[in-house]
Write a protein that holds these residues in place. Sequence first.
Motif, mmCIF file in Angstrom:
data_model
loop_
_atom_site.group_PDB
_atom_site.id
_atom_site.type_symbol
_atom_site.label_atom_id
_atom_site.label_comp_id
_atom_site.label_asym_id
_atom_site.label_seq_id
_atom_site.Cartn_x
_atom_site.Cartn_y
_atom_site.Cartn_z
ATOM 1 N N ALA A 246 45.173 40.096 40.929
ATOM 2 C CA ALA A 246 45.301 40.444 39.510
ATOM 3 C C ALA A 246 46.769 40.446 39.075
ATOM 4 O O ALA A 246 47.107 39.953 37.998
ATOM 5 C CB ALA A 246 44.659 41.803 39.247
ATOM 6 N N LEU B 82 47.034 34.114 33.732
ATOM 7 C CA LEU B 82 45.644 33.802 34.069
ATOM 8 C C LEU B 82 44.840 35.086 34.224
ATOM 9 O O LEU B 82 45.404 36.156 34.410
ATOM 10 C CB LEU B 82 45.577 33.040 35.399
ATOM 11 C CG LEU B 82 46.220 31.669 35.471
ATOM 12 C CD1 LEU B 82 46.263 31.183 36.908
ATOM 13 C CD2 LEU B 82 45.465 30.692 34.601
ATOM 14 N N SER B 83 43.543 34.929 34.219
ATOM 15 C CA SER B 83 42.672 36.046 34.577
ATOM 16 C C SER B 83 42.596 36.092 36.099
ATOM 17 O O SER B 83 42.841 35.080 36.773
ATOM 18 C CB SER B 83 41.269 35.836 34.002
ATOM 19 O OG SER B 83 40.629 34.749 34.667
ATOM 20 N N PRO B 84 42.229 37.254 36.675
ATOM 21 C CA PRO B 84 42.044 37.300 38.128
ATOM 22 C C PRO B 84 41.017 36.258 38.600
ATOM 23 O O PRO B 84 41.201 35.612 39.623
ATOM 24 C CB PRO B 84 41.567 38.726 38.389
ATOM 25 C CG PRO B 84 42.163 39.515 37.271
ATOM 26 C CD PRO B 84 42.113 38.593 36.081
ATOM 27 N N THR B 85 39.957 36.076 37.828
ATOM 28 C CA THR B 85 38.934 35.089 38.188
ATOM 29 C C THR B 85 39.506 33.672 38.147
ATOM 30 O O THR B 85 39.220 32.854 39.018
ATOM 31 C CB THR B 85 37.718 35.200 37.251
ATOM 32 O OG1 THR B 85 37.163 36.512 37.379
ATOM 33 C CG2 THR B 85 36.657 34.162 37.585
ATOM 34 N N ALA C 101 47.947 36.881 38.921
ATOM 35 C CA ALA C 101 47.296 36.222 37.791
ATOM 36 C C ALA C 101 48.003 36.590 36.482
ATOM 37 O O ALA C 101 48.291 35.713 35.662
ATOM 38 C CB ALA C 101 45.821 36.607 37.736
ATOM 39 N N ARG C 102 48.285 37.877 36.281
ATOM 40 C CA ARG C 102 48.986 38.318 35.066
ATOM 41 C C ARG C 102 50.333 37.611 34.938
ATOM 42 O O ARG C 102 50.718 37.170 33.849
ATOM 43 C CB ARG C 102 49.214 39.827 35.089
ATOM 44 C CG ARG C 102 48.057 40.657 34.615
ATOM 45 C CD ARG C 102 48.448 42.115 34.397
ATOM 46 N NE ARG C 102 49.107 42.733 35.542
ATOM 47 C CZ ARG C 102 48.489 43.296 36.571
ATOM 48 N NH1 ARG C 102 47.172 43.314 36.613
ATOM 49 N NH2 ARG C 102 49.181 43.837 37.556
#
Length: 106
Positions: free
Chosen positions: A24, A32-35, A27-28
């Motif tokens: 996470a 991006l999103s974690p997914t 990603a931030r």
Amino acid sequence: MSFEAAERKQFGIAVSPKVYDSVAKRAREQGLSPTGLAKLLFEAGFAARIGQERDAPVDDTELDHQVTLVFACAGQGDIKAIAKATGVNMALVERILEAWRRKRPA
């Protein structure tokens, strides 16, 4: 040549809180999103594994390059790292990424 939308399937996986928090955070940092980041990481790992199964194993350096290229194709990553991994001039990499950003669907 026409492209048709491919059917998508979904995986459900569970990871430790430590792994999730790490994904996470990264990603931030990349917007991006974690997914979304997990998907990119999965696709890079899957591509490397298929190479091994086809008797074309990759070493750590090559895997690093492949992962960098996956992120580069997704419009993520540092311009200098993308240029180094692809062998493309940094100015051209910057122009390509800017063109992708302009054309990215809203």
